[in-house]
Design an enzyme around this catalytic site. Structure first.
Site, PDB file in Angstrom:
ATOM      1  N   GLY A  29       0.823  -1.211   0.000  1.00  0.00           N
ATOM      2  CA  GLY A  29       0.000   0.000   0.000  1.00  0.00           C
ATOM      3  C   GLY A  29       0.847   1.247   0.000  1.00  0.00           C
ATOM      4  N   ASN A  30       0.210   2.386   0.237  1.00  0.00           N
ATOM      5  CA  ASN A  30       0.943   3.654   0.287  1.00  0.00           C
ATOM      6  C   ASN A  30       0.337   4.539   1.370  1.00  0.00           C
ATOM      7  OD1 ASN A  30      -1.117   5.570  -0.999  1.00  0.00           O
ATOM      8  ND2 ASN A  30      -0.971   3.945  -2.530  1.00  0.00           N
ATOM      9  N   ARG A  31       0.936   5.703   1.592  1.00  0.00           N
ATOM     10  CA  ARG A  31       0.592   6.542   2.738  1.00  0.00           C
ATOM     11  C   ARG A  31      -0.510   7.557   2.463  1.00  0.00           C
ATOM     12  NH1 ARG A  31       4.435   5.500   6.481  1.00  0.00           N
ATOM     13  NH2 ARG A  31       6.444   4.817   5.692  1.00  0.00           N
ATOM     14  N   SER A  32      -1.158   7.484   1.328  1.00  0.00           N
ATOM     15  CA  SER A  32      -2.185   8.479   1.032  1.00  0.00           C
ATOM     16  C   SER A  32      -3.343   8.384   2.030  1.00  0.00           C
ATOM     17  CB  SER A  32      -2.728   8.276  -0.387  1.00  0.00           C
ATOM     18  OG  SER A  32      -3.761   9.200  -0.633  1.00  0.00           O
TER      19      SER A  32
END
Ligand code: C5P
Length: 279
Positions: A29-32
């Site tokens: 995933g990512n930090r958005s």
């Protein structure tokens, strides 16, 4: 108060960040956080738009007055965005979309006691923004219209491995990823049915650390969008903060600088530029 300059317009906003399952409990995933996308959705509602917000893994309450579709993976986000885009005037891709996903998803949790771990192989995800631009370009060509957006660059963005292969002269999406039933097949409302050539305004986001204007301009052309919001990253900005600073690149126009300020301010600048292109 805000102008009601989006009254009667159908707008799709994607927000948050996609997650790609490795096994039933793990993901890439990512930090958005979705803050910028939610600010876009709220301000669009306030300006009179009919808003569909496609939210990927966002821990924020639904904005009042928007239709919210919650998704997890890129495949789900793509299906939701393309479906809503079929009848939309504007699509804004503010979501951070995972560029890669594990090539295979394990049905059972990978255990430490399984011995030496296997590598996780990844495969490229389709570029949804480039697909939107490409679909619009193809639908316009089929309908005999002149090409809208920022030229024919989108066709280059949907190259091998992008999962967005379009047959020659085929207005409908037949691409997708081999072996992935979720992504294959036609998308409802695609292909310029009823004279429609897709969203009239397509907006992308990009995070660039250097050569912001040159890299951003190339990306705008490659993805065939009308506006590209280039975030300045690496100064404690963007992810998870209430403020943002950006340069908005405009197809066929001059860039617009948005100084550091609330994400609503950047959102309103985007809607100003969108409303100008719609009128
Ligand atoms: O190429 P890059 O990831 O920098 O482009 C960012 C823009 O493209 C964002 O608007 C993002 O939502 C969109 N995107 C997409 N599908 C992908 C990757 C990015 O629609 N697979």
């Amino acid at each position: 108060g805000r102008p009601r300059d989006l009254a009667g317009r159908k707008v799709v906003v994607s927000a948050g960040g996609t997650r790609e399952a490795i096994d039933p409990v793990r993901y890439i995933g990512n930090r958005s956080t979705g803050l910028q996308g939610y600010a876009l959705a709220r301000t669009a509602v306030a300006r009179g738009a009919e808003v569909t917000l496609v939210a990927a893994n966002v821990a924020l309450p639904d904005p009042a007055g928007a239709r919210v579709v919650r998704v997890e993976s890129t495949a789900e986000l793509r299906a939701a965005v393309l479906e809503a885009a079929g009848s939309a005037d504007v699509v804004v891709m503010a979501a951070a979309v995972a560029d890669f996903r594990p090539a295979t998803r394990r049905d059972e949790k990978i255990k430490k006691t399984d011995g030496e771990p296997d590598p996780i192989y990844v495969t490229k995800n389709p570029d949804i923004l480039a697909e939107l631009g490409e679909r619009r370009r193809q639908a316009a060509a089929v309908a005999g219209h002149s090409v809208v957006g920022s030229g024919d660059g989108a066709s280059r963005g949907a190259g091998p491995g992008s999962g967005a292969e379009l047959g020659p002269g085929d207005g409908a999406l037949t691409g997708g990823i081999p072996g992935d039933g979720v992504l294959a097949g036609e998308v409802p409302g695609s292909g310029g049915v009823g004279g429609r050539v897709g969203p009239r305004v397509i907006v992308g986001f990009a995070a660039e650390t250097h050569d912001v204007l040159a890299n951003g301009r190339a990306k705008l052309e490659r993805k065939g969008c009308d506006l590209l919001v280039v975030n300045k990253v690496g100064e404690g900005l963007a992810f998870g903060t209430p403020d943002n600073a950006a340069t908005v690149l405009v197809a066929g126009g001059d860039p617009v600088e948005v100084p550091l300020g609330p994400k609503e301010d950047l959102a309103d600048t985007v809607w100003d530029l969108v409303a100008a292109r719609l009128s």
